[in-house]
Write a protein that holds these residues in place. Structure first.
Motif, mmCIF file in Angstrom:
data_model
loop_
_atom_site.group_PDB
_atom_site.id
_atom_site.type_symbol
_atom_site.label_atom_id
_atom_site.label_comp_id
_atom_site.label_asym_id
_atom_site.label_seq_id
_atom_site.Cartn_x
_atom_site.Cartn_y
_atom_site.Cartn_z
ATOM 1 N N GLY A 26 0.835 -1.218 0.050
ATOM 2 C CA GLY A 26 -0.017 -0.123 -0.037
ATOM 3 C C GLY A 26 0.922 1.316 0.069
ATOM 4 O O GLY A 26 0.456 2.219 -0.877
ATOM 5 N N ARG A 27 1.749 1.255 0.808
ATOM 6 C CA ARG A 27 2.889 2.487 0.770
ATOM 7 C C ARG A 27 3.389 2.680 -0.480
ATOM 8 O O ARG A 27 3.499 3.763 -0.752
ATOM 9 N N CYS A 28 3.966 1.670 -1.299
ATOM 10 C CA CYS A 28 4.709 1.474 -2.353
ATOM 11 C C CYS A 28 3.657 2.355 -3.400
ATOM 12 O O CYS A 28 4.125 3.037 -4.082
ATOM 13 N N PHE A 29 2.534 1.840 -3.454
ATOM 14 C CA PHE A 29 1.523 2.388 -4.449
ATOM 15 C C PHE A 29 1.232 3.830 -4.001
ATOM 16 O O PHE A 29 1.273 4.662 -5.113
ATOM 17 N N THR A 30 1.125 4.105 -2.763
ATOM 18 C CA THR A 30 0.615 5.616 -2.556
ATOM 19 C C THR A 30 2.045 6.473 -3.007
ATOM 20 O O THR A 30 1.511 7.580 -3.595
ATOM 21 N N TYR A 31 3.236 5.896 -2.687
ATOM 22 C CA TYR A 31 4.327 6.739 -3.047
ATOM 23 C C TYR A 31 4.505 6.906 -4.340
ATOM 24 O O TYR A 31 4.466 8.172 -5.071
ATOM 25 N N THR A 32 4.246 5.885 -5.376
ATOM 26 C CA THR A 32 4.566 5.841 -6.707
ATOM 27 C C THR A 32 3.762 6.492 -7.341
ATOM 28 O O THR A 32 3.728 7.139 -8.413
ATOM 29 N N GLN A 33 2.183 6.297 -6.965
ATOM 30 C CA GLN A 33 1.053 6.832 -7.707
ATOM 31 C C GLN A 33 0.595 8.156 -7.189
ATOM 32 O O GLN A 33 0.085 8.891 -8.276
ATOM 33 N N GLU A 38 6.436 10.885 -10.772
ATOM 34 C CA GLU A 38 7.300 10.843 -11.652
ATOM 35 C C GLU A 38 8.085 9.422 -11.694
ATOM 36 O O GLU A 38 8.961 8.940 -12.389
ATOM 37 N N LEU A 39 7.662 8.688 -10.339
ATOM 38 C CA LEU A 39 8.442 7.235 -10.313
ATOM 39 C C LEU A 39 7.713 6.057 -10.241
ATOM 40 O O LEU A 39 7.898 4.983 -10.179
ATOM 41 N N GLY A 40 6.492 6.381 -11.329
ATOM 42 C CA GLY A 40 5.782 5.481 -11.567
ATOM 43 C C GLY A 40 6.133 4.002 -12.254
ATOM 44 O O GLY A 40 5.638 3.141 -12.038
ATOM 45 N N HIS A 41 7.337 4.127 -12.514
ATOM 46 C CA HIS A 41 7.991 2.590 -13.073
ATOM 47 C C HIS A 41 8.421 1.771 -12.066
ATOM 48 O O HIS A 41 8.547 0.441 -12.726
ATOM 49 N N ALA A 42 8.399 2.267 -10.923
ATOM 50 C CA ALA A 42 8.554 1.252 -9.774
ATOM 51 C C ALA A 42 7.520 -0.102 -9.918
ATOM 52 O O ALA A 42 6.497 0.231 -9.810
ATOM 53 N N ASP A 43 8.083 -1.352 -9.707
ATOM 54 C CA ASP A 43 7.322 -2.397 -9.620
ATOM 55 C C ASP A 43 6.804 -2.703 -8.381
ATOM 56 O O ASP A 43 7.726 -3.459 -7.512
ATOM 57 N N CYS A 44 5.847 -2.211 -7.539
ATOM 58 C CA CYS A 44 5.383 -2.651 -6.270
ATOM 59 C C CYS A 44 5.433 -4.136 -6.029
ATOM 60 O O CYS A 44 6.016 -4.372 -4.790
ATOM 61 N N GLY A 45 4.965 -4.991 -6.705
ATOM 62 C CA GLY A 45 5.024 -6.350 -6.607
ATOM 63 C C GLY A 45 6.273 -6.940 -6.109
ATOM 64 O O GLY A 45 6.561 -7.545 -4.975
ATOM 65 N N GLN A 46 7.199 -6.558 -6.995
ATOM 66 C CA GLN A 46 8.468 -6.795 -7.096
ATOM 67 C C GLN A 46 9.149 -6.402 -5.671
ATOM 68 O O GLN A 46 9.922 -7.360 -5.139
ATOM 69 N N ILE A 47 8.988 -5.210 -5.435
ATOM 70 C CA ILE A 47 9.663 -4.460 -4.244
ATOM 71 C C ILE A 47 8.941 -5.196 -2.994
ATOM 72 O O ILE A 47 9.778 -5.446 -2.034
ATOM 73 N N GLY A 48 7.579 -5.453 -2.864
ATOM 74 C CA GLY A 48 7.209 -6.318 -1.772
ATOM 75 C C GLY A 48 7.857 -7.710 -1.729
ATOM 76 O O GLY A 48 8.219 -8.069 -0.609
ATOM 77 N N LYS A 49 7.880 -8.219 -2.906
ATOM 78 C CA LYS A 49 8.558 -9.776 -2.623
ATOM 79 C C LYS A 49 10.080 -9.688 -2.303
ATOM 80 O O LYS A 49 10.723 -10.513 -1.320
ATOM 81 N N ALA A 50 10.936 -8.527 -2.782
ATOM 82 C CA ALA A 50 12.350 -8.565 -2.587
ATOM 83 C C ALA A 50 12.337 -8.135 -0.801
ATOM 84 O O ALA A 50 13.253 -8.828 -0.332
ATOM 85 N N PHE A 51 11.454 -7.283 -0.506
ATOM 86 C CA PHE A 51 11.603 -6.999 0.734
ATOM 87 C C PHE A 51 11.406 -8.253 1.967
ATOM 88 O O PHE A 51 12.332 -8.436 2.543
ATOM 89 N N THR A 52 10.370 -9.032 1.395
ATOM 90 C CA THR A 52 10.149 -10.072 2.463
ATOM 91 C C THR A 52 11.185 -11.424 2.279
ATOM 92 O O THR A 52 11.783 -11.785 3.247
ATOM 93 N N ASN A 53 11.805 -11.419 0.981
ATOM 94 C CA ASN A 53 12.652 -12.247 0.635
ATOM 95 C C ASN A 53 13.881 -12.054 1.433
ATOM 96 O O ASN A 53 14.952 -12.774 1.392
ATOM 97 N N ALA A 54 14.247 -10.670 1.787
ATOM 98 C CA ALA A 54 15.416 -10.297 2.401
ATOM 99 C C ALA A 54 15.427 -11.022 3.732
ATOM 100 O O ALA A 54 16.693 -11.106 4.281
ATOM 101 N N PHE A 55 14.552 -11.113 4.463
ATOM 102 C CA PHE A 55 14.552 -11.956 5.790
ATOM 103 C C PHE A 55 13.734 -12.971 6.146
ATOM 104 O O PHE A 55 14.234 -13.706 7.206
ATOM 105 N N LEU A 56 12.798 -13.388 5.235
ATOM 106 C CA LEU A 56 12.089 -14.676 5.442
ATOM 107 C C LEU A 56 13.065 -16.074 5.483
ATOM 108 O O LEU A 56 13.695 -16.131 4.672
ATOM 109 N N SER A 57 12.750 -16.890 6.241
ATOM 110 C CA SER A 57 13.454 -18.050 6.130
ATOM 111 C C SER A 57 15.022 -17.981 6.726
ATOM 112 O O SER A 57 15.824 -18.823 6.352
ATOM 113 N N LYS A 58 15.095 -16.749 7.172
ATOM 114 C CA LYS A 58 16.617 -16.576 7.814
ATOM 115 C C LYS A 58 16.819 -16.494 9.132
ATOM 116 O O LYS A 58 15.899 -15.824 9.609
#
Ligand code: 2NF
Length: 274
Positions: A26-33, A38-58
């Motif tokens: 939600g914050r990613c879409f709020t910020y980019t939309q 002007e940052l509309g190209h950010a892929d919020c789905g990928q950003i969300g996944k990359a964020f959780t993958n950084a720490f899950l199962s670790k």
């Protein structure tokens, strides 16, 4: 390999923020939309996944800068020169300042800082799930926890990317306006082990420990410090004439970055009355 037989370990810190993934998205879409379209190209789905993958199962006590590299790549953002604002012990005032001065950016006015500000998160080596019960406390459990490592990593990038004249809003009404021990902890070859001199409080100052050391001489011409008073605390603990500010000036002079300091800079002082 799972489901696990034992529940995750109980830590001393607050657990992950409920609905973490939804809030990040939600914050990613709020910020980019809405906030910075002007940052509309950010892929919020990928950003969300990359964020959780950084720490899950670790293991949440062995988080590393490396874990966040993909997230950093997906949220890269160019901040114009002369517009970076650092802060320490002055979160509300610094953010009020950049709300009024829309051309200035704190880390929390960038996409990654906006997404993560105020949230808590951790996982567990033995589970795919987030740990909503508890997370390592940076002082009581371990320093290399996912939240502390995240802020160190993004603060480092924010400082590395700064250029031209940069500013820092400091709180002159607290004893640790600038923490010299944070700076020496970073310079200590045994870093990130704990500083012998001040094992606990020296960790808790990202500006002194991480940001000033990652400003690029040649890219950053001057650091302008605004020492503000009466932001919760005694009226005037430190001013621009205090030895603690000389420490900051000295560290910057060794790095060939000019330094200026002003007490109660009027455009910010004015906001304290709002
Ligand atoms: O939460 C944030 N938005 C955040 C956290 C850490 C660092 C932002 N930063 C960046 C900002 F961009 C500022 O330029 O660093 C600068 C401020 O950090 P500071 O440590 O110099 O300032 P404080 O007011 O002392 O702390 C800011 C927040 O970070 C927490 C602290 O409790 C406060 O909520 N914090 C500081 N060190 C740690 C740590 N090692 C920490 N939280 C976890 N682990």
């Amino acid at each position: 390999m799972w489901p696990r037989a034992t529940p995750p370990r109980a830590w001393n810190g607050t657990g992950s923020t409920p609905h973490f993934s939804e809030i990040v998205l939600g914050r990613c879409f709020t910020y980019t939309q809405l906030l910075r379209p002007e940052l509309g190209h950010a892929d919020c789905g990928q950003i969300g996944k990359a964020f959780t993958n950084a720490f899950l199962s670790k293991d949440p006590c062995h988080s590393s800068e490396q874990d966040y590299q993909l997230l950093l790549k997906l949220t890269s953002q160019t901040i114009p020169c002369h517009s970076s604002v650092f802060w320490s012990k002055s979160t509300q005032l610094a953010h009020l300042y950049t709300r009024v001065r829309q051309d200035m950016f704190t880390l929390e006015d960038t996409l990654i800082g906006y997404i993560a500000d105020g949230l808590n998160w951790c996982g567990d080596a033995g589970s795919y799930e987030m740990n909503y019960q508890s997370c390592p406390h940076w002082r009581k459990d371990c320093i290399n926890n996912p939240v502390s490592v995240f802020w160190d990593t993004v603060s480092k990038r924010f400082a590395e990317n700064a250029c031209g004249e940069v500013q820092v809003v400091l709180n002159g009404s607290v004893s640790n306006t600038f923490d010299k021990n944070s700076a020496s902890a970073y310079l200590n070859p045994h870093w990130p082990r704990r500083s012998v001199l001040n094992p606990v409080s020296s960790m808790n100052n990202t500006f002194g420990r991480v940001e000033i050391h990652n400003l690029h001489p040649g890219k950053v011409s001057v650091l302008k410090a605004w020492v503000m008073h009466d932001i919760g605390g005694v009226y005037s603990y430190h001013t621009c004439s205090s030895p603690i500010i000389d420490d900051l000036k000295f560290i910057l002079s060794k790095r060939n970055i000019s330094f200026t300091c002003e007490d109660d800079y009027r455009p910010i002082k004015f906001l304290q009355c709002v």
